[in-house]
Write a protein that holds these residues in place. Structure first.
Motif, PDB file in Angstrom:
ATOM      1  N   LEU A 136      -4.927 -21.454  -2.062  1.00  0.00           N
ATOM      2  CA  LEU A 136      -4.676 -20.549  -0.936  1.00  0.00           C
ATOM      3  C   LEU A 136      -5.495 -19.259  -1.000  1.00  0.00           C
ATOM      4  N   LEU A 137      -6.155 -19.022  -2.106  1.00  0.00           N
ATOM      5  CA  LEU A 137      -6.822 -17.737  -2.299  1.00  0.00           C
ATOM      6  C   LEU A 137      -8.209 -17.715  -1.659  1.00  0.00           C
ATOM      7  N   PRO A 138      -8.594 -16.554  -1.111  1.00  0.00           N
ATOM      8  CA  PRO A 138      -9.953 -16.418  -0.568  1.00  0.00           C
ATOM      9  C   PRO A 138     -10.960 -16.269  -1.708  1.00  0.00           C
ATOM     10  N   GLU A 139     -12.224 -16.204  -1.356  1.00  0.00           N
ATOM     11  CA  GLU A 139     -13.266 -16.082  -2.370  1.00  0.00           C
ATOM     12  C   GLU A 139     -13.179 -14.751  -3.113  1.00  0.00           C
TER      13      GLU A 139
ATOM     14  N   PHE B  27      -0.976  -3.454 -15.671  1.00  0.00           N
ATOM     15  CA  PHE B  27      -2.250  -4.174 -15.588  1.00  0.00           C
ATOM     16  C   PHE B  27      -2.053  -5.651 -15.243  1.00  0.00           C
ATOM     17  N   SER B  28      -0.888  -6.196 -15.562  1.00  0.00           N
ATOM     18  CA  SER B  28      -0.603  -7.583 -15.198  1.00  0.00           C
ATOM     19  C   SER B  28      -0.077  -7.695 -13.772  1.00  0.00           C
ATOM     20  N   ALA B  29       0.645  -6.672 -13.331  1.00  0.00           N
ATOM     21  CA  ALA B  29       1.232  -6.718 -11.989  1.00  0.00           C
ATOM     22  C   ALA B  29       0.186  -6.549 -10.898  1.00  0.00           C
ATOM     23  N   ILE B  30      -0.879  -5.809 -11.193  1.00  0.00           N
ATOM     24  CA  ILE B  30      -1.905  -5.552 -10.164  1.00  0.00           C
ATOM     25  C   ILE B  30      -2.534  -6.854  -9.649  1.00  0.00           C
ATOM     26  N   PRO B  31      -3.085  -7.724 -10.531  1.00  0.00           N
ATOM     27  CA  PRO B  31      -3.675  -8.964  -9.995  1.00  0.00           C
ATOM     28  C   PRO B  31      -2.634  -9.890  -9.384  1.00  0.00           C
ATOM     29  N   VAL B  32      -1.426  -9.905  -9.928  1.00  0.00           N
ATOM     30  CA  VAL B  32      -0.385 -10.758  -9.352  1.00  0.00           C
ATOM     31  C   VAL B  32      -0.070 -10.312  -7.925  1.00  0.00           C
ATOM     32  N   TYR B  33       0.068  -9.013  -7.733  1.00  0.00           N
ATOM     33  CA  TYR B  33       0.362  -8.485  -6.389  1.00  0.00           C
ATOM     34  C   TYR B  33      -0.761  -8.829  -5.410  1.00  0.00           C
ATOM     35  N   GLU B  34      -2.002  -8.589  -5.834  1.00  0.00           N
ATOM     36  CA  GLU B  34      -3.133  -8.834  -4.933  1.00  0.00           C
ATOM     37  C   GLU B  34      -3.249 -10.314  -4.579  1.00  0.00           C
ATOM     38  N   MET B  35      -2.992 -11.199  -5.532  1.00  0.00           N
ATOM     39  CA  MET B  35      -3.077 -12.635  -5.243  1.00  0.00           C
ATOM     40  C   MET B  35      -1.938 -13.092  -4.339  1.00  0.00           C
ATOM     41  N   LEU B  36      -0.754 -12.543  -4.511  1.00  0.00           N
ATOM     42  CA  LEU B  36       0.366 -12.900  -3.641  1.00  0.00           C
ATOM     43  C   LEU B  36       0.102 -12.459  -2.209  1.00  0.00           C
ATOM     44  N   VAL B  37      -0.496 -11.278  -2.046  1.00  0.00           N
ATOM     45  CA  VAL B  37      -0.836 -10.803  -0.698  1.00  0.00           C
ATOM     46  C   VAL B  37      -1.952 -11.655  -0.104  1.00  0.00           C
TER      47      VAL B  37
ATOM     48  N   GLY C  53      -2.781 -14.678  -0.848  1.00  0.00           N
ATOM     49  CA  GLY C  53      -2.342 -16.048  -0.635  1.00  0.00           C
ATOM     50  C   GLY C  53      -1.285 -16.191   0.432  1.00  0.00           C
ATOM     51  N   GLY C  54      -0.890 -15.074   1.060  1.00  0.00           N
ATOM     52  CA  GLY C  54       0.090 -15.127   2.135  1.00  0.00           C
ATOM     53  C   GLY C  54       1.523 -15.255   1.674  1.00  0.00           C
TER      54      GLY C  54
END
Length: 296
Positions: A29-32, A107-117, A119-120
């Motif tokens: 689901l993730l963009p490039e 530092f772990s929450a930042i990429p998780v948040y961005e990927m959840l956003v 990925g919809g």
């Protein structure tokens, strides 16, 4: 009996690996590219100014967590080689662990948040709020760590390198230097002028130093160290008593003056306070010294 605390590290390791699990779950689901860095524009808004591939972003943040983990674990391992640090390490262990856990969680929450956003799975638009919360929480943790570090090291050091009040000056200045940058970033994001806040922070700090310098004993590290105060203890004492009062009064007066001044005027107020509180005690120390050496 030797206490084994390895189990405390397990939650940190799990947190560090969570972004990889989220990445593999959301990969289709993730963009490039996903946002990897934010900045604050001239209007005080958080804007994206950097993007990375999701896998690269997760790996980068993992290595950031790893650096934090190793850097904050090493002081606790040092007690095995230096027995003199054993007691300090034990007393500092809880706050070091809290700081380590807080940084790794961020530092772990930042990429998780961005990927959840991306990925919809999560509605975007709240990055600024989480930035405020994370920034404030880490600033509090960092200052608690500094407070505990200075307190433990002074209390349990066999040799006191500085007088108590001189040590407190270094202590307070460390808090100010560490905090002023993040605080100004948060204030800019809240549309409060950092150009005006920085002089105000410095003026408050000068007032604190003035209160601490009032009775500081002679030392080669801190204080109004002119050639004349270093030669004579009486000159040192009188100069610091007068200089401490000046720093406190001018620091407080300058702070209140900046409340009604604009940004440019605030910088001139700060410069004036710095010049007056530097030049007047220096001249005063010379005058007192000349009077003392001419006494019969």
């Amino acid at each position: 009996m030797k206490e084994n605390k390895w189990w405390k590290e397990v939650p940190l390791i799990v947190i560090m690996t969570c972004p990889f699990l989220v990445y593999y779950y959301l990969k289709p689901l993730l963009p490039e590219l996903v946002p990897s860095h934010y900045t604050i524009d001239g209007s005080g808004q958080w804007v994206v100014d950097g993007r990375m591939a999701p896998g690269g972003f997760v790996t980068t943040m993992f290595f950031a967590c790893l650096v934090v983990y190793l850097a904050l674990s090493f002081p606790l391992l040092a007690k095995k080689w230096q027995t003199g640090l054993r007691q300090q390490s034990v007393l500092l262990a809880p706050i070091i662990y809290s700081l380590k856990a807080g940084l790794i969680l961020l530092f772990s929450a930042i990429p998780v948040y961005e990927m959840l956003v991306a990925g919809g799975k999560l509605t975007g638009g709240s990055a600024a709020m989480w930035s405020y919360i994370g920034g404030i929480a880490l600033l509090v943790l960092l200052n608690l760590f500094i407070y505990r570090l200075y307190s433990v090291m002074y209390r349990h050091s066999e040799e006191k390198p500085l007088a108590r009040k001189s040590y407190v000056i270094i202590w307070a200045s460390t808090h100010v230097v560490v905090s002023i940058g993040p605080l100004c970033a948060l204030l800019v994001a809240g549309r409060i002028s950092a150009d005006k806040m920085i002089p105000q922070f410095i003026l408050v700090f000068l007032a604190i130093c003035g209160n601490l310098l009032y009775n500081v004993r002679p030392n080669p590290y801190l204080g109004i160290r002119t050639p004349w105060t270093l030669k004579n203890e009486t000159v040192w004492r009188k100069t610091h008593r007068m200089g401490g009062i000046m720093l406190f009064v001018f620091g407080v007066a300058g702070f209140f003056a900046t409340l009604i001044a604009n940004e440019h005027q605030s910088h001139y107020i700060l410069l004036s306070v710095l010049l007056i509180t530097a030049l007047v005690p220096t001249a005063y120390s010379y005058i007192i010294y000349r009077k003392l050496i001419h006494q019969p």
